[in-house]
Design a protein around this motif. Sequence first.
Motif, short mmCIF file in Angstrom:
data_model
loop_
_atom_site.label_atom_id
_atom_site.label_comp_id
_atom_site.label_asym_id
_atom_site.label_seq_id
_atom_site.Cartn_x
_atom_site.Cartn_y
_atom_site.Cartn_z
N GLY A 172 0.81 -1.21 0.00
CA GLY A 172 0.00 0.00 0.00
C GLY A 172 0.84 1.26 0.00
N GLY A 173 0.58 2.14 0.98
CA GLY A 173 1.28 3.40 1.06
C GLY A 173 2.72 3.26 1.54
N HIS A 174 3.09 2.11 2.02
CA HIS A 174 4.45 1.89 2.51
C HIS A 174 5.26 1.24 1.40
N PHE A 175 6.11 2.04 0.75
CA PHE A 175 6.88 1.53 -0.38
C PHE A 175 8.35 1.55 -0.06
N ARG A 176 8.91 0.35 0.10
CA ARG A 176 10.35 0.23 0.32
C ARG A 176 10.99 -0.11 -1.01
N GLU A 177 11.89 0.75 -1.45
CA GLU A 177 12.48 0.55 -2.79
C GLU A 177 13.13 -0.81 -2.94
N GLU A 178 13.62 -1.35 -1.84
CA GLU A 178 14.27 -2.66 -1.90
C GLU A 178 13.28 -3.77 -2.26
N HIS A 179 11.99 -3.51 -2.02
CA HIS A 179 11.00 -4.57 -2.21
C HIS A 179 9.99 -4.16 -3.27
N GLN A 180 10.35 -4.40 -4.53
CA GLN A 180 9.42 -4.09 -5.62
C GLN A 180 9.59 -5.09 -6.74
N TYR A 181 8.54 -5.22 -7.53
CA TYR A 181 8.61 -6.04 -8.73
C TYR A 181 9.29 -5.24 -9.82
N PRO A 182 9.75 -5.91 -10.87
CA PRO A 182 10.46 -5.18 -11.94
C PRO A 182 9.63 -4.02 -12.52
N ASP A 183 8.29 -4.13 -12.49
CA ASP A 183 7.48 -3.04 -13.04
C ASP A 183 7.21 -1.95 -12.00
N GLY A 184 7.88 -2.05 -10.84
CA GLY A 184 7.76 -0.98 -9.85
C GLY A 184 6.59 -1.15 -8.90
N GLU A 185 5.87 -2.27 -8.94
CA GLU A 185 4.75 -2.47 -8.03
C GLU A 185 5.25 -2.99 -6.68
N CYS A 186 4.39 -2.81 -5.66
CA CYS A 186 4.71 -3.23 -4.30
C CYS A 186 4.93 -4.74 -4.22
N LYS A 187 6.00 -5.12 -3.55
CA LYS A 187 6.24 -6.55 -3.35
C LYS A 187 6.03 -6.85 -1.86
N ARG A 188 4.90 -7.46 -1.58
CA ARG A 188 4.60 -7.80 -0.19
C ARG A 188 5.33 -9.06 0.21
#
Lengths: 269, 640
Positions: B584-600
């Motif tokens: 959601g609103g908590h976006f850690r750059e270390e944790h994302q999919y290649p398309d820039g979406e949130c990776k939970r």
Amino acid sequence: MVALATPRTLSVTLRVWRQAGPGQPGKFVDYPAKDLSPNMSFLELLDVVNDGLTLQGGEPIAFAHDCREGICGTCSCTINGKPHGPGQGIATCQLYLRTFRDGDVIVVEPFRARAFPVVKDLVTDRTAFDRIQQAGGFITARAGSAPEANALPVPKGDADLAMDAAQCIGCGACVAACKNASAMLFVAAKVSHLGLLPQGQAERDRRVLAMVATMDSLGFGGCSNQYECSAACPKLISHDFIARLNRDYLTASLRATFQPEPAGGGGAG
Amino acid sequence: MATLDSHVPPGPLADKWRRHKADIRLVNPANKRKYEIIVVGAGLAGASAASSLADLGYKVKCFVFHDSPRRAHSIAAQGGINAAKNYQNDGDSVHRLFYDTLKGGDYRSREANVHRLAEVSVNIIDQCVAQGVPFAREYGGLLANRSFGGAQVSRTFYARGQTGQQLLLGAYSALSRTIGAGLVELHPQAEMLDLVIVDGQAKGIIVRDLVTGKISRHAADAVVLATGGYGNVFNLSTYARGSNATAIWRAYKRGACLANPCYTQIHPTCIPVSGDYQSKLTLMSESLRNDGRIWVPRKKEDRLRPPASIAEGDRDYYLERMYPSFGNLCPRDIASRAAKRVCDEGRGVGETGLGVYLDFADAVRRLGEGGVRERYGNLFDIYHEITAESAYTAPMRIFPAVHYTMGGLWVDYNLMSNIPGLFVLGEANFSDHGANRLGASALMQGLADGYFVLPYTIGGYLATQPPGSRPGADGAEFMAAEASVTAMTARLLANKGRQPVSHFHKRLGKILWELCGMARTRAGLEQALRQIPALREEFWADVLVPGSAATFNQSLEQAGRVADFLELGELLCRDALTREESCGGHFREEHQYPDGECKRDDEHFGHVAAWEYQGEGKPPLRNVEPLNYEFIKMSVRNYK
């Protein structure tokens, strides 16, 4: 029309009403403010002046403010003699320095009315408005007792007109603008909003009588039809609603005289 | 270590609330008047709770820091309120509203709470209409709806662009009625500065009268906090200037757990910052995304060109491109991050490069200027007042800004915190929006909590408290709490520093916006965790608070609130650092999919983090409440 070049900065003098507390003597004090952005809001100018005063060991100017987007009704300065200052349909917080010219002296006072005593500097006590609402500015509908919302169609025109009245932000500019310090536009807005809706009919007479009686008891004056109230209203609420208030009040008074409410009383045990 | 039992009732999801209501212990009508309840705050949640509790027969005292309950910041909500009425016949249902809200929150809220919210949403609309809220209507006299982000049905009820105002005035009218009838005792301009705990239970508050400066003690059988969110920790936000976290923060310091503070909402469509003096950011309602199209130039070189001169083919309608099925109506966190991304690429518009266009040219062609004015006139007026530009003829320039906090005091299914007797409603609690709130859901939650949840659940607690067992307000705990409040005030005033309060608030806001805003990194958060304690130390050494304690003193009010923000800001970063995932609103750059979406990371972070205060200078304890999804499968959010 030739567009005027916006100056990059401007300097103004604020001439501000300072009053330490209720019933104390007050006076105007000048505060120069230099090199201001025309995109600064008037309340941001007060912030800047106050930070300066604090650093010089002075006491900051007390002023009422909260949402800073024209909806909460907290801000309440009379600027250059007009409640909420120059400009139509805005509250003090929506006034920007681009409205003023370099070198202007801007006179800032609290909203003045007997029913709104000064608390400090530019802050007044407007609890009188709450007391009018408490007397009758509502539809009695306890949580849990409401019927299905679409069971009661409301013609769009009525709903829109009710919304025009319901926009009142309760700031008190109407009172400050009126030479009689009348609260009739404020009361008219609430009486019209609820009286225009079918849900508001059951308490319609009782509401208008109670709200007007409370308004009168709190030291607000009557209306003498000069409509300064509408001109100063940040939501431009029309004085036509005052006519509606008068009509409702008259009908309710007549009904109360000739058809008094039954005594009612408790049900059979 | 705090016990975090969610008290979610057993049984099938759709039956939980109904069965729970039937099982909650009741207080008999004659006994209700023997209980006193303190309600702090009178926004949607507080005003609706105070009036509803009073109607039930409880004695209620309501405290607000504003001069009138009508000024609470719920009043500024523009767009609307969701409800699963399915008046549009477009496939809405309680289940769909539940599902959209849960998914919108990126699977970080409690299933049972969200389902209850969707269930009572329909009652809220009934209640508001009965009170005379002038919702928009069709010509046939029935209620109108519009669409909002994160949903593919039209379920949002609205009153022009002033829905929050009209709902709040409805709740305020109910509160006024109960005050007039002598059922509620209102204390305006009264700020809660401490919570009083007696034998482990919340039994009162300490209050400062903002006009006279007088400190007073108030005892009650239960305390309800409905004091809003903590977004002003960022200094610049769409919150009112007075919005603050003092009530929830002081409750935290008395032992109430603060859950998920790092879940902050950055709203995609606000008017961009113009200068250092700025005190406030103004929202442009999400409803504008129904008809406005968001774009930036395809090429960096075009970013300062007049928008009208940029050919259609040279524009990048990036939300429509990236999320074809939701388009401009994707959820807020996603739209905000997308705006940041295109600005980071150097394609942001306006002098600062921190802006994107929200364009109504198509809508004006389709509906005419009059049609657009009818839908959004007041919003276009606000835009014009602030920027001196007309959005009918040129696109708006907008940028994301802090708008809402999903985190808040931890509560169980009954809205009671881990301190028995302390209930928390509305934005002040953490419960229903997970890691991202959908548009038009804040109003729904505030009124759900106040009208339809607390009036039932508070009885369950009070029934365990013998009538008349309320302690007096002169006990040792009350005196100690009062003494600590007085000491803090004295310390602030005695400081002979060199900087006004605003200086520290601005610097704190800057740290948080840059290091704990739309994108967060380990290194950045660690840096913030060094900078904030240092700034706090500087505050206490160098703040200058003029005036005295026994007068109307706005500098003193602000100083206390900023002192609390300087502590809360640190906890926010600590929570963000510990949550090694994006959601959601908590976006850690270390944790994302290649398309820039949130990776939970559901395995390690599919839980609520509820922080528990351990005393000054000691690191807080991180308690965990697992989120058990019994009915819905946690999946990757997809709005494409």
